[in-house]
Scaffold this motif. Sequence first.
Motif, PDB file in Angstrom:
ATOM      1  N   HIS A  19       0.863  -1.183   0.000  1.00 58.19           N
ATOM      2  CA  HIS A  19       0.000   0.000   0.000  1.00 58.19           C
ATOM      3  C   HIS A  19       0.896   1.228   0.000  1.00 58.19           C
ATOM      4  N   PRO A  20       0.461   2.309  -0.639  1.00 62.13           N
ATOM      5  CA  PRO A  20       1.281   3.527  -0.653  1.00 62.13           C
ATOM      6  C   PRO A  20       1.335   4.178   0.733  1.00 62.13           C
ATOM      7  N   PRO A  21       2.402   4.931   1.001  1.00 62.08           N
ATOM      8  CA  PRO A  21       2.519   5.617   2.295  1.00 62.08           C
ATOM      9  C   PRO A  21       1.283   6.448   2.647  1.00 62.08           C
ATOM     10  N   SER A  22       0.650   7.080   1.668  1.00 59.73           N
ATOM     11  CA  SER A  22      -0.513   7.926   1.964  1.00 59.73           C
ATOM     12  C   SER A  22      -1.665   7.111   2.563  1.00 59.73           C
ATOM     13  N   ARG A  23      -1.889   5.897   2.076  1.00 60.44           N
ATOM     14  CA  ARG A  23      -2.969   5.059   2.598  1.00 60.44           C
ATOM     15  C   ARG A  23      -2.640   4.575   4.012  1.00 60.44           C
ATOM     16  N   ILE A  24      -1.378   4.199   4.223  1.00 63.38           N
ATOM     17  CA  ILE A  24      -0.955   3.755   5.561  1.00 63.38           C
ATOM     18  C   ILE A  24      -1.083   4.911   6.549  1.00 63.38           C
ATOM     19  N   TRP A  25      -0.667   6.104   6.128  1.00 67.47           N
ATOM     20  CA  TRP A  25      -0.760   7.282   6.990  1.00 67.47           C
ATOM     21  C   TRP A  25      -2.207   7.534   7.416  1.00 67.47           C
ATOM     22  N   ARG A  26      -3.130   7.413   6.458  1.00 64.88           N
ATOM     23  CA  ARG A  26      -4.553   7.594   6.792  1.00 64.88           C
ATOM     24  C   ARG A  26      -4.977   6.613   7.884  1.00 64.88           C
ATOM     25  N   THR A  65       4.113  13.547  19.834  1.00 67.67           N
ATOM     26  CA  THR A  65       5.438  14.125  20.070  1.00 67.67           C
ATOM     27  C   THR A  65       6.246  14.318  18.786  1.00 67.67           C
ATOM     28  N   GLU A  66       5.895  13.608  17.725  1.00 69.69           N
ATOM     29  CA  GLU A  66       6.541  13.775  16.418  1.00 69.69           C
ATOM     30  C   GLU A  66       5.481  13.630  15.347  1.00 69.69           C
ATOM     31  N   LEU A  67       5.601  14.439  14.298  1.00 70.87           N
ATOM     32  CA  LEU A  67       4.619  14.398  13.222  1.00 70.87           C
ATOM     33  C   LEU A  67       5.286  14.834  11.927  1.00 70.87           C
ATOM     34  N   GLU A  68       5.505  13.880  11.047  1.00 71.20           N
ATOM     35  CA  GLU A  68       6.034  14.157   9.711  1.00 71.20           C
ATOM     36  C   GLU A  68       5.134  13.392   8.751  1.00 71.20           C
ATOM     37  N   PRO A  69       4.108  14.050   8.176  1.00 76.58           N
ATOM     38  CA  PRO A  69       3.097  13.362   7.382  1.00 76.58           C
ATOM     39  C   PRO A  69       3.669  12.363   6.367  1.00 76.58           C
ATOM     40  N   GLU A  70       3.041  11.204   6.386  1.00 80.93           N
ATOM     41  CA  GLU A  70       3.359  10.077   5.503  1.00 80.93           C
ATOM     42  C   GLU A  70       4.754   9.506   5.734  1.00 80.93           C
ATOM     43  N   ARG A  71       5.424   9.900   6.823  1.00 83.09           N
ATOM     44  CA  ARG A  71       6.767   9.384   7.126  1.00 83.09           C
ATOM     45  C   ARG A  71       6.917   8.918   8.571  1.00 83.09           C
ATOM     46  N   ARG A  72       6.525   9.771   9.547  1.00 86.45           N
ATOM     47  CA  ARG A  72       6.822   9.451  10.947  1.00 86.45           C
ATOM     48  C   ARG A  72       5.769  10.058  11.870  1.00 86.45           C
ATOM     49  N   LEU A  73       5.369   9.241  12.837  1.00 89.22           N
ATOM     50  CA  LEU A  73       4.407   9.663  13.845  1.00 89.22           C
ATOM     51  C   LEU A  73       4.828   9.043  15.171  1.00 89.22           C
ATOM     52  N   ALA A  74       4.876   9.839  16.218  1.00 88.28           N
ATOM     53  CA  ALA A  74       5.189   9.310  17.552  1.00 88.28           C
ATOM     54  C   ALA A  74       4.254   9.947  18.562  1.00 88.28           C
ATOM     55  N   TYR A  75       3.891   9.136  19.566  1.00 88.87           N
ATOM     56  CA  TYR A  75       3.075   9.653  20.656  1.00 88.87           C
ATOM     57  C   TYR A  75       3.379   8.894  21.934  1.00 88.87           C
ATOM     58  N   THR A  76       3.177   9.604  23.047  1.00 88.45           N
ATOM     59  CA  THR A  76       3.330   8.939  24.337  1.00 88.45           C
ATOM     60  C   THR A  76       2.191   7.939  24.474  1.00 88.45           C
ATOM     61  N   THR A  93       8.699   1.826  -0.515  1.00 89.96           N
ATOM     62  CA  THR A  93       9.386   0.725  -1.178  1.00 89.96           C
ATOM     63  C   THR A  93       8.809   0.589  -2.585  1.00 89.96           C
ATOM     64  N   PRO A  94       9.472  -0.136  -3.467  1.00 93.31           N
ATOM     65  CA  PRO A  94       8.918  -0.317  -4.817  1.00 93.31           C
ATOM     66  C   PRO A  94       7.512  -0.934  -4.817  1.00 93.31           C
ATOM     67  N   ALA A  95       7.237  -1.803  -3.852  1.00 90.23           N
ATOM     68  CA  ALA A  95       5.934  -2.479  -3.808  1.00 90.23           C
ATOM     69  C   ALA A  95       4.907  -1.758  -2.946  1.00 90.23           C
ATOM     70  N   GLY A  96       5.291  -0.684  -2.254  1.00 91.74           N
ATOM     71  CA  GLY A  96       4.372   0.026  -1.363  1.00 91.74           C
ATOM     72  C   GLY A  96       5.141   0.769  -0.298  1.00 91.74           C
ATOM     73  N   ALA A  97       5.228   0.156   0.902  1.00 90.73           N
ATOM     74  CA  ALA A  97       5.951   0.804   1.998  1.00 90.73           C
ATOM     75  C   ALA A  97       6.291  -0.210   3.077  1.00 90.73           C
ATOM     76  N   ARG A  98       7.344   0.101   3.801  1.00 93.20           N
ATOM     77  CA  ARG A  98       7.689  -0.664   5.003  1.00 93.20           C
ATOM     78  C   ARG A  98       7.204   0.150   6.193  1.00 93.20           C
ATOM     79  N   LEU A  99       6.445  -0.499   7.053  1.00 96.28           N
ATOM     80  CA  LEU A  99       5.927   0.145   8.259  1.00 96.28           C
ATOM     81  C   LEU A  99       6.675  -0.429   9.456  1.00 96.28           C
ATOM     82  N   ARG A 100       7.247   0.455  10.252  1.00 94.27           N
ATOM     83  CA  ARG A 100       7.935   0.037  11.482  1.00 94.27           C
ATOM     84  C   ARG A 100       7.207   0.654  12.666  1.00 94.27           C
TER      85      ARG A 100
END
Length: 138
Positions: A19-26, A65-76, A93-100
């Motif tokens: 899935h593209p980063p935008s869909r995962i972010w949503r 605590t961190e917010l970088e749309p479609e890249r990084r999100l952190a919260y307590t 990634t070429p096939a979509g995205a890696r989510l950590r």
Amino acid sequence: MSDTETERRAIAIERDLAHPPSRIWRALTQPHLMAEWLMQTDFQPVLGQTFSFRAEWGALTCQVTELEPERRLAYTWGDGVLDTVVTWTITPTPAGARLRMEQTGFRKDQPRYLMGATAGWPRMLDTLEQVLAKESGA
């Protein structure tokens, strides 16, 4: 400060998603989607925003605590005893995205919290993948 107070533990899980980063972010930031795979929430993607997650067993009080749309999100992530941070990182990634997903800050004297997170997050990520597939019409 004792070793118990200073020694912290963490868990991390990575998934390659078609899935593209935008869909995962949503799915990570839209309350109605978060409720499908995680918990009921009043989350808003705003740096510094305080919000809660609610379930049958109780609630967690969190803050972005961190917010970088479609890249990084952190919260307590805490309940008055547990004091951790959940960080989501999305890498295209070429096939979509890696989510950590990484949850850090478990004290050495909190093995049950760590065991619960270690068992729970993989199931939640399985459900997240189902939500993503449904959202894409797959």
